[in-house]
Design a protein around this motif. Structure first.
Motif, PDB file in Angstrom:
ATOM      1  N   ALA A  47      19.272   0.263 -18.656  1.00 54.88           N
ATOM      2  CA  ALA A  47      20.102  -0.111 -19.803  1.00 54.88           C
ATOM      3  C   ALA A  47      21.033  -1.243 -19.413  1.00 54.88           C
ATOM      4  O   ALA A  47      21.553  -1.280 -18.289  1.00 54.88           O
ATOM      5  CB  ALA A  47      20.910   1.087 -20.284  1.00 54.88           C
ATOM      6  N   LYS A  48      21.246  -2.179 -20.352  1.00 48.76           N
ATOM      7  CA  LYS A  48      22.120  -3.323 -20.112  1.00 48.76           C
ATOM      8  C   LYS A  48      22.565  -3.869 -21.470  1.00 48.76           C
ATOM      9  O   LYS A  48      21.755  -3.973 -22.393  1.00 48.76           O
ATOM     10  CB  LYS A  48      21.356  -4.418 -19.348  1.00 48.76           C
ATOM     11  CG  LYS A  48      22.208  -5.512 -18.809  1.00 48.76           C
ATOM     12  CD  LYS A  48      22.934  -5.037 -17.589  1.00 48.76           C
ATOM     13  CE  LYS A  48      23.645  -6.190 -16.908  1.00 48.76           C
ATOM     14  NZ  LYS A  48      24.624  -5.739 -15.954  1.00 48.76           N
ATOM     15  N   ALA A  49      23.839  -4.233 -21.577  1.00 53.13           N
ATOM     16  CA  ALA A  49      24.339  -4.825 -22.816  1.00 53.13           C
ATOM     17  C   ALA A  49      23.690  -6.183 -23.031  1.00 53.13           C
ATOM     18  O   ALA A  49      23.444  -6.929 -22.075  1.00 53.13           O
ATOM     19  CB  ALA A  49      25.857  -4.966 -22.760  1.00 53.13           C
ATOM     20  N   ALA A  50      23.433  -6.504 -24.281  1.00 55.27           N
ATOM     21  CA  ALA A  50      22.873  -7.812 -24.628  1.00 55.27           C
ATOM     22  C   ALA A  50      23.957  -8.866 -24.452  1.00 55.27           C
ATOM     23  O   ALA A  50      25.077  -8.695 -24.928  1.00 55.27           O
ATOM     24  CB  ALA A  50      22.355  -7.802 -26.061  1.00 55.27           C
ATOM     25  N   ALA A  51      23.644  -9.962 -23.775  1.00 56.22           N
ATOM     26  CA  ALA A  51      24.620 -11.027 -23.543  1.00 56.22           C
ATOM     27  C   ALA A  51      25.117 -11.623 -24.854  1.00 56.22           C
ATOM     28  O   ALA A  51      26.296 -11.945 -24.994  1.00 56.22           O
ATOM     29  CB  ALA A  51      24.007 -12.108 -22.659  1.00 56.22           C
ATOM     30  N   ALA A  52      24.239 -11.747 -25.830  1.00 55.21           N
ATOM     31  CA  ALA A  52      24.590 -12.347 -27.116  1.00 55.21           C
ATOM     32  C   ALA A  52      25.462 -11.429 -27.975  1.00 55.21           C
ATOM     33  O   ALA A  52      26.172 -11.904 -28.860  1.00 55.21           O
ATOM     34  CB  ALA A  52      23.326 -12.712 -27.880  1.00 55.21           C
ATOM     35  N   ASP A  53      25.425 -10.123 -27.731  1.00 61.04           N
ATOM     36  CA  ASP A  53      26.167  -9.167 -28.545  1.00 61.04           C
ATOM     37  C   ASP A  53      26.430  -7.909 -27.727  1.00 61.04           C
ATOM     38  O   ASP A  53      25.554  -7.053 -27.594  1.00 61.04           O
ATOM     39  CB  ASP A  53      25.359  -8.820 -29.802  1.00 61.04           C
ATOM     40  CG  ASP A  53      26.124  -7.939 -30.775  1.00 61.04           C
ATOM     41  OD1 ASP A  53      27.195  -7.405 -30.407  1.00 61.04           O
ATOM     42  OD2 ASP A  53      25.648  -7.794 -31.910  1.00 61.04           O
ATOM     43  N   PRO A  54      27.639  -7.767 -27.155  1.00 59.18           N
ATOM     44  CA  PRO A  54      27.914  -6.607 -26.296  1.00 59.18           C
ATOM     45  C   PRO A  54      27.952  -5.265 -27.026  1.00 59.18           C
ATOM     46  O   PRO A  54      28.050  -4.226 -26.389  1.00 59.18           O
ATOM     47  CB  PRO A  54      29.274  -6.944 -25.671  1.00 59.18           C
ATOM     48  CG  PRO A  54      29.883  -7.963 -26.558  1.00 59.18           C
ATOM     49  CD  PRO A  54      28.753  -8.697 -27.219  1.00 59.18           C
ATOM     50  N   THR A  55      27.833  -5.273 -28.360  1.00 62.04           N
ATOM     51  CA  THR A  55      27.740  -4.002 -29.084  1.00 62.04           C
ATOM     52  C   THR A  55      26.311  -3.491 -29.113  1.00 62.04           C
ATOM     53  O   THR A  55      26.049  -2.417 -29.641  1.00 62.04           O
ATOM     54  CB  THR A  55      28.276  -4.125 -30.532  1.00 62.04           C
ATOM     55  OG1 THR A  55      27.402  -4.964 -31.290  1.00 62.04           O
ATOM     56  CG2 THR A  55      29.698  -4.658 -30.555  1.00 62.04           C
ATOM     57  N   VAL A  56      25.372  -4.277 -28.563  1.00 64.04           N
ATOM     58  CA  VAL A  56      23.962  -3.875 -28.485  1.00 64.04           C
ATOM     59  C   VAL A  56      23.606  -3.641 -27.022  1.00 64.04           C
ATOM     60  O   VAL A  56      23.845  -4.494 -26.171  1.00 64.04           O
ATOM     61  CB  VAL A  56      23.032  -4.941 -29.096  1.00 64.04           C
ATOM     62  CG1 VAL A  56      21.562  -4.580 -28.856  1.00 64.04           C
ATOM     63  CG2 VAL A  56      23.304  -5.103 -30.586  1.00 64.04           C
ATOM     64  N   VAL A  57      23.049  -2.483 -26.755  1.00 67.21           N
ATOM     65  CA  VAL A  57      22.578  -2.156 -25.408  1.00 67.21           C
ATOM     66  C   VAL A  57      21.055  -2.108 -25.459  1.00 67.21           C
ATOM     67  O   VAL A  57      20.475  -1.413 -26.297  1.00 67.21           O
ATOM     68  CB  VAL A  57      23.145  -0.800 -24.927  1.00 67.21           C
ATOM     69  CG1 VAL A  57      22.569  -0.421 -23.570  1.00 67.21           C
ATOM     70  CG2 VAL A  57      24.673  -0.861 -24.866  1.00 67.21           C
TER      71      VAL A  57
END
Length: 174
Positions: A47-57
């Protein structure tokens, strides 16, 4: 007598066909056995947060086993010590997803719709499991790349997808 025999044979054939058509698939003679449930020890969860949107993992599960197996159609994602799990989008996430030997599946989790929401909860970790019966793997906020905490309010998760891009599209990221 001939009329009764002529009626009885088609009626018996129709009844037998109806029984075969309504029998559970596990009882049908298809020749294709459903793969077994994946053993948790044969899976790698990331699991990793999306760089473009940290509310999306972005999450993934890889089958390191030598045979295909199945996991739940939707990952189970829980947040710190909060009750409940992310809800599937679209709804109806019951069922299984087949993972080929060496295969990987992808899903996205939106932890919160609006980070400024005053109802937001803050947790230090989230846990992802490929099946509800598994313990799963926990990821700290720092390891995910969300900072010191994960903001949570009405989280949702996609079904498992064949590619990371498909998971992004399913959550509305791309």
């Amino acid at each position: 007598m001939r009329i009764r025999a002529a009626i009885a044979v088609p009626a018996a054939s129709a009844a037998a066909a109806a029984l075969l058509l309504t029998a559970p698939q596990s009882q049908a003679a298809t020749g294709h056995a459903q793969p077994a449930r994946c053993a948790e020890k044969a899976l790698t969860v990331r699991a990793k947060a999306a760089a473009a949107d940290p509310t999306v993992v972005r999450v993934s599960v890889t089958n390191r086993g030598a045979r295909a197996c199945v996991v739940d159609r939707v990952p189970t994602v829980t947040f710190g010590d909060l009750d409940g799990a992310a809800l599937p989008v679209p709804e109806g996430g019951t069922g299984t997803y087949r993972l080929a030997a060496g295969g990987t599946a992808y899903a996205d989790v939106r932890t919160i719709g609006d980070p400024a929401d005053p109802e937001a909860r803050r947790v230090d970790s989230l846990t992802v499991a490929a099946s509800a019966a598994h313990w799963g793997r926990s990821f700290t906020a720092a390891r995910l790349g969300t900072g010191k905490e994960v903001l949570v309010w009405e989280p949702v998760t996609t079904w498992w997808q064949r590619t990371a891009a498909a998971a992004d599209r399913a959550i509305g990221l791309s």
